[in-house]
Design a protein around this motif. Structure first.
Motif, PDB file in Angstrom:
ATOM      1  N   GLY A 100      -3.252  18.722  -0.076  1.00 58.41           N
ATOM      2  CA  GLY A 100      -1.881  18.819   0.421  1.00 58.41           C
ATOM      3  C   GLY A 100      -1.151  17.524   0.635  1.00 58.41           C
ATOM      4  O   GLY A 100      -0.074  17.513   1.260  1.00 58.41           O
ATOM      5  N   ALA A 101      -1.667  16.391   0.139  1.00 61.41           N
ATOM      6  CA  ALA A 101      -0.965  15.117   0.301  1.00 61.41           C
ATOM      7  C   ALA A 101       0.249  15.070  -0.618  1.00 61.41           C
ATOM      8  O   ALA A 101       0.195  15.509  -1.758  1.00 61.41           O
ATOM      9  N   GLN A 102       1.348  14.508  -0.085  1.00 56.95           N
ATOM     10  CA  GLN A 102       2.561  14.385  -0.897  1.00 56.95           C
ATOM     11  C   GLN A 102       2.707  13.018  -1.544  1.00 56.95           C
ATOM     12  O   GLN A 102       3.463  12.851  -2.496  1.00 56.95           O
ATOM     13  N   GLY A 103       2.012  11.993  -0.999  1.00 57.77           N
ATOM     14  CA  GLY A 103       2.138  10.648  -1.545  1.00 57.77           C
ATOM     15  C   GLY A 103       0.816   9.904  -1.483  1.00 57.77           C
ATOM     16  O   GLY A 103      -0.090  10.259  -0.714  1.00 57.77           O
ATOM     17  N   TYR A 104       0.698   8.840  -2.280  1.00 59.70           N
ATOM     18  CA  TYR A 104      -0.554   8.095  -2.386  1.00 59.70           C
ATOM     19  C   TYR A 104      -0.205   6.646  -2.711  1.00 59.70           C
ATOM     20  O   TYR A 104       0.482   6.376  -3.690  1.00 59.70           O
ATOM     21  N   VAL A 105      -0.629   5.707  -1.841  1.00 58.91           N
ATOM     22  CA  VAL A 105      -0.367   4.285  -2.098  1.00 58.91           C
ATOM     23  C   VAL A 105      -1.686   3.520  -2.005  1.00 58.91           C
ATOM     24  O   VAL A 105      -2.624   3.937  -1.320  1.00 58.91           O
ATOM     25  N   LEU A 106      -1.752   2.377  -2.680  1.00 60.47           N
ATOM     26  CA  LEU A 106      -2.979   1.597  -2.773  1.00 60.47           C
ATOM     27  C   LEU A 106      -2.891   0.310  -1.946  1.00 60.47           C
ATOM     28  O   LEU A 106      -1.807  -0.268  -1.770  1.00 60.47           O
ATOM     29  N   LYS A 107      -4.046  -0.102  -1.438  1.00 63.00           N
ATOM     30  CA  LYS A 107      -4.156  -1.407  -0.775  1.00 63.00           C
ATOM     31  C   LYS A 107      -4.298  -2.500  -1.835  1.00 63.00           C
ATOM     32  O   LYS A 107      -4.897  -2.250  -2.889  1.00 63.00           O
ATOM     33  N   PRO A 108      -3.790  -3.704  -1.571  1.00 63.78           N
ATOM     34  CA  PRO A 108      -2.993  -4.111  -0.407  1.00 63.78           C
ATOM     35  C   PRO A 108      -1.614  -3.455  -0.429  1.00 63.78           C
ATOM     36  O   PRO A 108      -0.989  -3.337  -1.492  1.00 63.78           O
ATOM     37  N   LEU A 109      -1.163  -3.036   0.756  1.00 63.29           N
ATOM     38  CA  LEU A 109       0.073  -2.266   0.852  1.00 63.29           C
ATOM     39  C   LEU A 109       1.300  -3.131   0.593  1.00 63.29           C
ATOM     40  O   LEU A 109       1.365  -4.290   1.012  1.00 63.29           O
ATOM     41  N   LYS A 110       2.274  -2.525  -0.093  1.00 59.08           N
ATOM     42  CA  LYS A 110       3.580  -3.146  -0.272  1.00 59.08           C
ATOM     43  C   LYS A 110       4.542  -2.420   0.645  1.00 59.08           C
ATOM     44  O   LYS A 110       4.726  -1.200   0.533  1.00 59.08           O
ATOM     45  N   LEU A 111       5.152  -3.151   1.577  1.00 61.67           N
ATOM     46  CA  LEU A 111       6.002  -2.523   2.594  1.00 61.67           C
ATOM     47  C   LEU A 111       7.169  -1.769   1.972  1.00 61.67           C
ATOM     48  O   LEU A 111       7.587  -0.725   2.471  1.00 61.67           O
ATOM     49  N   GLU A 112       7.697  -2.299   0.862  1.00 55.72           N
ATOM     50  CA  GLU A 112       8.817  -1.610   0.216  1.00 55.72           C
ATOM     51  C   GLU A 112       8.375  -0.243  -0.298  1.00 55.72           C
ATOM     52  O   GLU A 112       9.122   0.746  -0.198  1.00 55.72           O
TER      53      GLU A 112
END
Length: 530
Positions: A100-112
């Protein structure tokens, strides 16, 4: 719009603090975030607070992020989820989306990137809230419009959606159905030659509105009449439990509708009056019968009032048998819909049983047998001999009862043969798909690609596979990979990361996660035990 509530979960405090400190939460429409350092802690917080957004790391000791999301979604189905991971792996994305996740981001995180995701999630939450408000507002409006409800209910009845317990309960929430229905009468008001008139489109719109308005006015004094406009040139009225006085008044109003439309709009209206019915289930057939009778009446003259009790009842029965029920029966047999076949066959039997003419029943039987043989499309010598036997048996029938019994036997035999063949074909096909997956488990095939490989719609393939194998294609692929991985792990010369690669899993991290999920221990623990 109120500020949204957000929860951040990560076993590394520095990651949490970075998000809390550097994301401009208020500008994005969020309250100051709540935080947690484990899945268990986060789940307890979710039980106490209705968060709108959850940001969770994937890899955490104890309850990992994917397990957390699955359980959080059970508590808050509308929760928006953003997953964070250091693993650039498609498999983790699949599992995250699956729970049920709507989004997925990878480390290292980009604040934008995080801010962009949070903005999209806020818009989604706001849209869902607006939709919920509009739905409630629509319910209130519908509840206040009995005419709209009656029209919807009548349209359902004419379409064959009779009020079973569930449907009647939903209708009763908006309106009360009559208790103790004794008599139901349908009246069909149909503009003559509506589409063939040499009128502009706007003139037809005016004429259609005039029909509705005239019927509305004419029948407005009846408390027990429901109306529905079934097409631009057609209105249907359902009269329930009429008294003798109601029937007399209705006759006057039918003439009133014809006179007004003729005088004010120069248009004639043919009106069909059905025989009386006593159950909701009879209404769809009465409606079709009235349309048939009106079409027949127009061959003689426009602007008539057509009665359902006219002596040509057999004409409609023959029309319904040949043009509706027989084709429907053949179609349902080809589809393998046993319940629909049984229901339609019962109608055919009832109609044939009441026929006084044996020659008519015999002609219908021969026509049906011919269509059935054509549908079977058998071409072997044995099939041709079987067809000859069927024809001989039909010709040997000497009574209506024998013909009906023979036709029912033919239908049962066809359904049994087709069901076996269809099941065998499906079983063989799915076994081929499974073997294809086994041989190419290293390749990441999508369901769509598998469907194209076997010339099947992806959704249909998924349904067939689940029915035959008892599990989805995705589950089968995972189990196949783990089964083959167990075999490879028995060889100590093959490293764990090599096992992962050979079974089509891109990294050892996801391989360890999936293996533990399905087997209960890590690949290395499994190898050590062996």
């Amino acid at each position: 719009m109120d500020l949204l509530k957000v929860l951040i979960v990560d076993d590394e405090p520095s990651n949490i603090q970075g998000l809390v400190r550097y994301i401009r939460w208020r500008e994005l429409g969020y309250e100051e975030p709540k935080t947690g350092e484990s899945g268990e802690e986060a789940l307890e917080a979710i039980r106490q607070t209705p968060f709108d957004v959850l940001i969770s790391d994937v890899a955490m000791p104890g309850m990992n992020g994917i397990e957390l999301v699955a359980r959080a979604k059970e508590l808050l189905p509308q929760l928006q989820v953003l997953m964070i991971s250091g693993y650039n792996e498609f498999e983790f994305v699949q599992d995250a989306i699956h729970v049920g996740a709507q989004g997925y981001v990878l480390k290292p995180l980009k604040l934008e990137e995080v801010s962009s995701r949070l903005t999209a999630m806020r818009e989604t939450v706001e849209n869902m809230r607006r939709l919920a408000e509009q739905t409630e507002d629509l319910k209130r409006k519908v509840s206040g419009s009995q005419r709209l409800i009656q029209e919807r209910v009548l349209s359902d009845l004419l379409a064959g959606l009779v009020p079973g317990e569930d449907r009647q309960a939903s209708w009763d929430g908006l309106m009360k159905l009559p208790v103790g229905v004794r008599e139901l009468n349908l009246f069909l008001f149909s503009l003559d030659h509506f589409l063939s008139l040499k009128q502009r489109a706007e003139e037809r719109v005016v004429l259609s509105a005039a029909l509705r308005q005239t019927v509305d006015v004419a029948l407005s004094a009846f408390n027990s009449v429901w109306l529905a406009q079934t097409s631009p040139d057609e209105m249907v009225a359902l009269q329930m439990n009429p008294t003798v006085e109601d029937k007399a008044r209705m006759e006057k109003q039918l003439r009133f509708v014809q006179v007004i439309l003729q005088e004010q709009h120069h248009s004639t209206v043919t009106i069909g009056c059905s025989p009386a019915a006593s159950t909701w289930e009879e209404l769809p057939d009465l409606y079709k019968e009235m349309k048939f009778r009106i079409a027949q009446a127009r061959l003689i003259a426009d602007g008539q009032i057509v009665r359902g009790e006219t002596p040509d009842a057999g004409a409609f029965d023959d029309y319904r048998l040949r043009e509706q029920w027989m084709p429907e029966l053949i179609r349902k047999m080809e589809e393998g819909d046993a319940a629909a076949v049984r229901d339609t066959m019962n109608r055919v039997v009832d109609l044939l049983s009441g026929q006084p003419s044996f020659s008519y029943v015999q002609a219908v039987g021969m026509s049906f047998l011919s269509e059935l043989i054509r549908t079977l499309r058998r071409g072997s010598e044995a099939d041709r001999e079987t067809n000859i036997v069927l024809w001989r048996r039909m010709l040997d029938c000497s009574s209506t009862e024998q013909i009906i019994e023979f036709l029912m036997e033919c239908v049962d035999r066809y359904m049994a043969v087709e069901a076996r063949e269809r099941m065998n074909q499906q079983r063989l096909l799915i076994r081929k798909v499974a073997a294809f997956i086994d041989e190419r488990v290293r390749d990441n095939w999508t369901v769509k690609q598998l469907g194209e490989q076997f010339n099947l719609n992806a959704s249909y393939l998924s349904v067939l596979f689940k029915k035959e194998m008892g599990k989805t294609i995705s589950e089968y692929v995972q189990e196949t990979r783990i089964r083959q991985a167990k075999e490879l792990l028995s060889d100590p010369n093959i490293k764990v990361y090599e096992v992962a690669d050979r079974v089509g899993i891109q990294t050892s991290a996801y391989f360890t996660y999936l293996f533990k999920k399905l087997v209960g221990c890590t690949p290395q623990e499994f190898r050590d035990y062996r």
